[in-house]
Design a protein around this motif. Structure first.
Motif, short mmCIF file in Angstrom:
data_model
loop_
_atom_site.label_atom_id
_atom_site.label_comp_id
_atom_site.label_asym_id
_atom_site.label_seq_id
_atom_site.Cartn_x
_atom_site.Cartn_y
_atom_site.Cartn_z
N GLU C 10 12.55 1.11 41.06
CA GLU C 10 11.78 0.01 41.63
C GLU C 10 11.13 -0.81 40.50
OE1 GLU C 10 8.51 -0.32 45.30
OE2 GLU C 10 8.70 1.53 44.12
N VAL C 11 10.58 -0.11 39.53
CA VAL C 11 9.92 -0.78 38.40
C VAL C 11 10.95 -1.48 37.51
CG1 VAL C 11 8.63 -0.34 36.27
CG2 VAL C 11 7.87 0.68 38.44
N TRP C 12 12.09 -0.85 37.33
CA TRP C 12 13.18 -1.45 36.55
C TRP C 12 13.63 -2.77 37.18
CZ3 TRP C 12 18.48 -1.25 38.47
CH2 TRP C 12 19.41 -1.80 37.58
N LYS C 13 13.87 -2.74 38.50
CA LYS C 13 14.30 -3.96 39.20
C LYS C 13 13.25 -5.07 39.10
CE LYS C 13 17.43 -2.31 42.80
NZ LYS C 13 17.58 -2.13 44.27
N ALA C 14 11.99 -4.69 39.23
CA ALA C 14 10.92 -5.69 39.19
C ALA C 14 10.84 -6.31 37.79
CB ALA C 14 9.59 -5.06 39.58
N ASN C 15 11.08 -5.52 36.74
CA ASN C 15 11.06 -6.09 35.38
C ASN C 15 12.20 -7.09 35.19
OD1 ASN C 15 9.03 -5.06 33.23
ND2 ASN C 15 9.42 -3.27 34.54
N LEU C 16 13.36 -6.82 35.81
CA LEU C 16 14.47 -7.77 35.70
C LEU C 16 14.11 -9.11 36.33
CD1 LEU C 16 17.67 -5.63 36.28
CD2 LEU C 16 16.33 -5.98 34.21
N LEU C 17 13.28 -9.08 37.37
CA LEU C 17 12.88 -10.33 38.02
C LEU C 17 12.12 -11.25 37.06
CD1 LEU C 17 11.57 -9.02 41.49
CD2 LEU C 17 13.69 -10.30 41.06
#
Lengths: 234, 234, 234, 234
Positions: C10-17
C-alpha cells in the motif's frame, strides 16, 4: 492539371505541428506556404480541426486570393497571409496562432523587449506590436488591412522582415514567417518561448533593462551573419 | 421503457472530456445534457471518478429534479444545472469545472475583461462574475440558489446567455453551456484559456484597456453574425 | 514472522503516485502508512528513486522509530512522520513532497487563505504555515522537531488535524495526511492545487478577501458534515 | 586508435536527457563530459537536434579545444565548457540550457536567493548571476570569455564550484556541472525548479527573506557533510 501536391503536403504537415507544439486549440491557427515559381499560396481551410485535416483539404489560391485548387473555403485569415507574401520579399511560409503567451503580449499591446540571447539568436531587435486597426479599416477589409498594418508597422520602424520574422497584432495575436512553412511554425514556437521568458523576466526584476546591443549583435551574427559559425555550415 | 441511451452516452462522453482537457481533478466537475423532446436532463452521478464512469452510471432526471432513470445519486450540482435549462432557452448542455485559471478569477470575484479577439470570438462582452450568495440563500437551497444567482446576474446586466455562454460564480468556479453537452465542455476549455490569457495580459501591462468594441464586434460577427464567413458554412 | 506485506504494498503504491502526479522530482518526497493494530509504520527508504522502488524496499519501523523489517535505511524524514502518528490520533497515512506551488507558499512563510470552495471542500480554514524552527531545535533533532513544530502550530491555533489535513513547514514544504497512505497523497495533490489557485487569485485581484465563512462551512458540511450529501453515501 | 566510445555514449545519453526534461527546445542546449585520464572532453555537435543525435555525432576535443575525434563541428559553446574544466578542479560534466525559468532569472540579471530547503539541499548559498561581458570581451573571444566570467565571478565572491554547482550568465542562461555528464543535467533540472519556486515565492510574498542560515547549513550537511545521513550511504 497542376494539383500542387508537394506544396499542399508541406503545408498540411506544418499545420499539424501547430497542435503538436500546443500553439493552437481547436481550429485557432493556420499555416500557409508560397511557391514563387507557380505563383500560388497553399493554406489551411477555414474551421477544420487539425486531427481531421488531410492534404486534400488544403486550399490553393493565387497571390491575389483567387482559388486555383480545392473544394473547401480557405482560412478567413488568408488575405493577411497574401499581403505578407506580396509585400515582404523572400517569404515561403506564414503562420498565425493563438498561443497564450504570444496572445497575452499582443493583448497587452506592447513590444517584446530584447532581454536575452534566446531572443537575439532569432531577431535583431524587439518583437514589434502593431497599434489597433481603425474602425474604418476593420469594417472595410479586416483581414487584408491586418496585413497592411503589419507591413506599415515594419516600414515605419525600419525593421527588416527577414531579420525579425515575427510580429504581434495588437489585441489579436502573433504572425510569424520564414523560408518554408515549417520554419514559420518554428518561429511561432520561438516567439511563444520569448514571450514567456520576457514576462517572467519582468516579474523577477521589474527594473530590468534590455540586453546590451553588442551582445545582441554578436548572437545574431553567430547564427546569421556573413561569418556565422553556429551549426554544421554548408 | 425509454432508457435515454443516446442522451446518456453523449453526456458520458462529454464528462470524459473534462479529465482529457485537464479541467477537473478527481471528481471535481460535471456535465449534463438536456433533451427537450423528452423533457429530461442526463447528468454525472455524484462523487464518481471519470475513469470509473460508464454510460449506465449517468442519471436522468426531470426538469424539476425527479429521478426518471438510473440507480445512482445525481451530481450535487444538479439543481444549478436545472435552473439554467429552465431559465435560459436554447441550452442543450451545461458544464461545471474547477479548472485553475477559471477558479482563480472566480475567487478573485471580478469579471474577465474582453482584452482580445480570442475572447471576442466566443462572447460579446466580459465574462460576468456573480456576487456571493447571501447567508440565507446558502442555507436554504444552496445549489438551486446558485443557478438563480447566475440567471439574476445575466438579467440585471442585460447579457444574452447564448451570446456569452459562460459565467464565474464568485468564490466557487465556472459554469458554461452550449448547444450540446460537448459544446458546453468546449466553452469550459475556452473560458480557461481566456482567463489564463487575461491574467498574463494584465501582468504584462497593468494599464491595459479593453479591446475596442468595433474589433470585438467584427470578430463575433465573423463567426456568429448573419453574415458569418468563418468555417465551411452550411 | 510478520513481514507487513499488505502495508508495504500500500505504501509502495502510494509513493509511486508522487511521481505520477508530478509532486516530487528524483527522490524528493515520501509517503508512509500506519497500521495501528501492529503498531508499526511503513515508509519509503531514503534516496531511492520512484522508478527503482519495489515493495521489498519499503522499511517498517515502530512508532518510536526502531526498524522492525527491511534492509534499507528509512527516509530521513521518518521522525517527522512518527511524531504526527503519535500526536494526531486517527492518521493512517502521511505524505511529504516538494511540489512547487506548495513549496513556494512554504518559502513565502505565510498561511494559504481560504479563498474559495475548492479549498473549503477539504479544510475548514486557511492552511497553516509554521514559523521557522530555532537554531537549537535544528541542531538537536531536526526532523523530530519538525514534527513537534507542526503539532505545536495546530494546538496553538486550535486547528483540528482531521479537519485541516495539511500544513506548510516554513522554508521547507508541505506535509499532508489522511485515513490511508493514498488519501494522504490525494491531499498533497489538492494542497498543490489550492496553492496554485491562491497565488493566481491574488495576482488577479490583490485586494481579494476570504470566502464568507457561511459558504465555506456549507461546502465542508456538504462533504464531511453529519448531513453530508456529496457522493454516493454508504 | 582510441575512439572514446564509452565517454561519447555517456555524453550522448546525457544530451538526450535535455529534451526529455524539457530543458532545451530544438538545439538549444549542450552537455559535455571530461575524461581526466585521457585528457579529453566529449561534447554535442553544433546545431544537431536531439532526436537526430547518435553517439557517432559526439565530438571529442582536447582541453585546449583541438579536435581529436569526430567529423562534425563541436558546439559553439565548447570554449566555455573547456574553461570550466580547466579552472574548476573535479568537474566531469557540464550542461548549458535555455530552460525558461533559469533564463528568466539570467535575463533579470539577479542572483537567486536561497529561500528554502530545496535550494539548500544542493547549494550552500544563492545561485550567482554574473555581470554582463564587456564589449571588448564579446568581440574578442565571446565563448571563452563567458567561461572566464563565470570563474571570475566565483573567485570574487569566494564561492566553491563544488558547493554551488550552477551559475546564471547575465542575459544568456544557465551553466551547471557535476561529477558526471548526467549529474550536470540533474543540476540543470534542479536549477530550473529552484528558479521557478523562487519566482513564485516572491510573487506570494514580496517581503520574503532568505532561509535562516542554520537551516540552510543543516540541509546541506544532511546530504553532503562529513556526517551526511541522507540516502543509503556507501
Amino acid at each position: 492539371m497542376n494539383t500542387y501536391e508537394e506544396l499542399r503536403r508541406e503545408v498540411w504537415k506544418a499545420n499539424l505541428l501547430l497542435s503538436e507544439h500546443r500553439l493552437a486549440l481547436f481550429t485557432w491557427g493556420n499555416v500557409s506556404g508560397y511557391d514563387p515559381d507557380a505563383g500560388v499560396v497553399a493554406i489551411k481551410p477555414s474551421g477544420v480541426p487539425y486531427d481531421a485535416l488531410t492534404p486534400e483539404d488544403i486550399v490553393v489560391v493565387s497571390l491575389e486570393g483567387e482559388k486555383v485548387w480545392g473544394s473547401l473555403k480557405p482560412s478567413s485569415d488568408t488575405p493577411t497571409h497574401l499581403v505578407l507574401y506580396r509585400e515582404f520579399p523572400g517569404l515561403r511560409g506564414v503562420t498565425h496562432t493563438h498561443a497564450p503567451f504570444s496572445v497575452s503580449w499582443a493583448q497587452a499591446g506592447v513590444d517584446v523587449p530584447l532581454y536575452g540571447t534566446t531572443h537575439a539568436d532569432h531577431c535583431v531587435g524587439p518583437v514589434p506590436c502593431t497599434p489597433y486597426l481603425s474602425e474604418g479599416e476593420v469594417q472595410e477589409a479586416y483581414e487584408e488591412e491586418t496585413g497592411r498594418l503589419i507591413v506599415r508597422t515594419f516600414k515605419a520602424r525600419g525593421v527588416q522582415p527577414l531579420h525579425t520574422p515575427m510580429v504581434l497584432v495588437a489585441g489579436h495575436g502573433p504572425f510569424t514567417w520564414g523560408s518554408s512553412p515549417e520554419e514559420s511554425v518554428r518561429h511561432a514556437v520561438i516567439l511563444e518561448e520569448i514571450c514567456k521568458m520576457a514576462l517572467w523576466t519582468r516579474m523577477t526584476n521589474p527594473e530590468v533593462s534590455s540586453l546590451p546591443s553588442y551582445i545582441a549583435r554578436k548572437h545574431w551574427e553567430r547564427k546569421h551573419g556573413p561569418h556565422a559559425y553556429y551549426g554544421q555550415g554548408s
